[in-house]
Design a protein around this motif. Sequence first.
Motif, PDB file in Angstrom:
ATOM      1  N   UNK A 175     -40.024 -36.397  48.942  1.00 14.05           N
ATOM      2  CA  UNK A 175     -40.236 -37.137  47.695  1.00 14.05           C
ATOM      3  C   UNK A 175     -41.415 -36.592  46.895  1.00 14.05           C
ATOM      4  N   UNK A 176     -42.533 -36.345  47.545  1.00 15.88           N
ATOM      5  CA  UNK A 176     -43.719 -35.860  46.832  1.00 15.88           C
ATOM      6  C   UNK A 176     -43.490 -34.467  46.265  1.00 15.88           C
ATOM      7  N   UNK A 177     -42.689 -33.659  46.938  1.00 14.58           N
ATOM      8  CA  UNK A 177     -42.452 -32.284  46.507  1.00 14.58           C
ATOM      9  C   UNK A 177     -41.675 -32.221  45.199  1.00 14.58           C
ATOM     10  N   UNK A 178     -40.715 -33.143  45.012  1.00 14.14           N
ATOM     11  CA  UNK A 178     -39.849 -33.091  43.838  1.00 14.14           C
ATOM     12  C   UNK A 178     -40.064 -34.243  42.862  1.00 14.14           C
ATOM     13  N   UNK A 179     -41.163 -34.960  42.998  1.00 13.59           N
ATOM     14  CA  UNK A 179     -41.367 -36.153  42.181  1.00 13.59           C
ATOM     15  C   UNK A 179     -41.378 -35.841  40.687  1.00 13.59           C
ATOM     16  N   UNK A 180     -41.829 -34.664  40.298  1.00 11.85           N
ATOM     17  CA  UNK A 180     -41.893 -34.305  38.882  1.00 11.85           C
ATOM     18  C   UNK A 180     -40.862 -33.257  38.484  1.00 11.85           C
ATOM     19  N   UNK A 181     -39.853 -33.038  39.326  1.00 10.53           N
ATOM     20  CA  UNK A 181     -38.841 -32.021  39.055  1.00 10.53           C
ATOM     21  C   UNK A 181     -37.644 -32.649  38.350  1.00 10.53           C
ATOM     22  N   UNK A 182     -37.431 -32.260  37.105  1.00  7.66           N
ATOM     23  CA  UNK A 182     -36.321 -32.803  36.331  1.00  7.66           C
ATOM     24  C   UNK A 182     -34.986 -32.362  36.933  1.00  7.66           C
ATOM     25  N   UNK A 183     -34.074 -33.305  37.048  1.00 10.09           N
ATOM     26  CA  UNK A 183     -32.731 -32.991  37.513  1.00 10.09           C
ATOM     27  C   UNK A 183     -32.534 -33.130  39.008  1.00 10.09           C
ATOM     28  N   UNK A 184     -33.599 -33.384  39.760  1.00  9.69           N
ATOM     29  CA  UNK A 184     -33.473 -33.577  41.206  1.00  9.69           C
ATOM     30  C   UNK A 184     -33.925 -34.992  41.555  1.00  9.69           C
ATOM     31  N   UNK A 185     -33.026 -35.755  42.144  1.00 11.31           N
ATOM     32  CA  UNK A 185     -33.306 -37.132  42.531  1.00 11.31           C
ATOM     33  C   UNK A 185     -33.207 -37.263  44.044  1.00 11.31           C
TER      34      UNK A 185
END
Length: 235
Positions: A175-185
């Motif tokens: 969760x912390x790795x992709x928290x600000x990555x658009x398009x990945x939930x």
Amino acid sequence: MHTYILQIETSTSVCSVALVESERVCQSESLNEPNVHASQLTILIQDLLDLEHIGFGELSAVAVSMGPGSYTGLRIGVSTAKGLCYALDIPLIAVNTLDGLYEGFKTDRKESALYDLYIPMLDARRMEVYCAAFDKTGDLVSNTAALIIDETSFDQYRDHYPRICLFGPGADKLEALFVNTKGITIVPGIQTNAVAISRSVFQKYQMKDFEDIAYFEPYYLKDFVATVAKKSPSL
């Protein structure tokens, strides 16, 4: 005539069993506790049969989640399934654990229709996961693999699949790795369970897609690595 199939899922910390009759779930039970597979699996199985008031001799097949996943969990689940099939002279059905995770998510979660690519994940170690990728029609986009995840791990999919969903026991730690990555939930809290494989199991049963009980082994994906506790400096 009833077609009762016993389904076993032990590839993670969850010890889960289900009794299914022609794709209808009759009974199911899961325990999410560490190190209970060896002591509780056969008890859970007996409980399901007792609740449905049937005996082992009325089972038509046994299905098992084949991996990838925990070496110990898979070994216990598969050896139990094979033992029952030998004793009862009934067929063994095996389903990839990641296929089961995907099917369960698509069936149980209303928001599952929102995504273009689905990546079920099982925890391996540190930032490593076992994963596969499916499109919204259920077709396999990427085969089961062991991957070390970083911020760029899914860049190759993002142009063609603008909405990517990560889920399963291996996704929660990301969760912390992709928290600000658009398009990945990341959808947290999705666990393995024996009910999720019901559709695949019944299809395989109808097609007589059975395993050779004598030679079938779990899909460990990676070799088991035994660890030895370090000795105390005082010894």
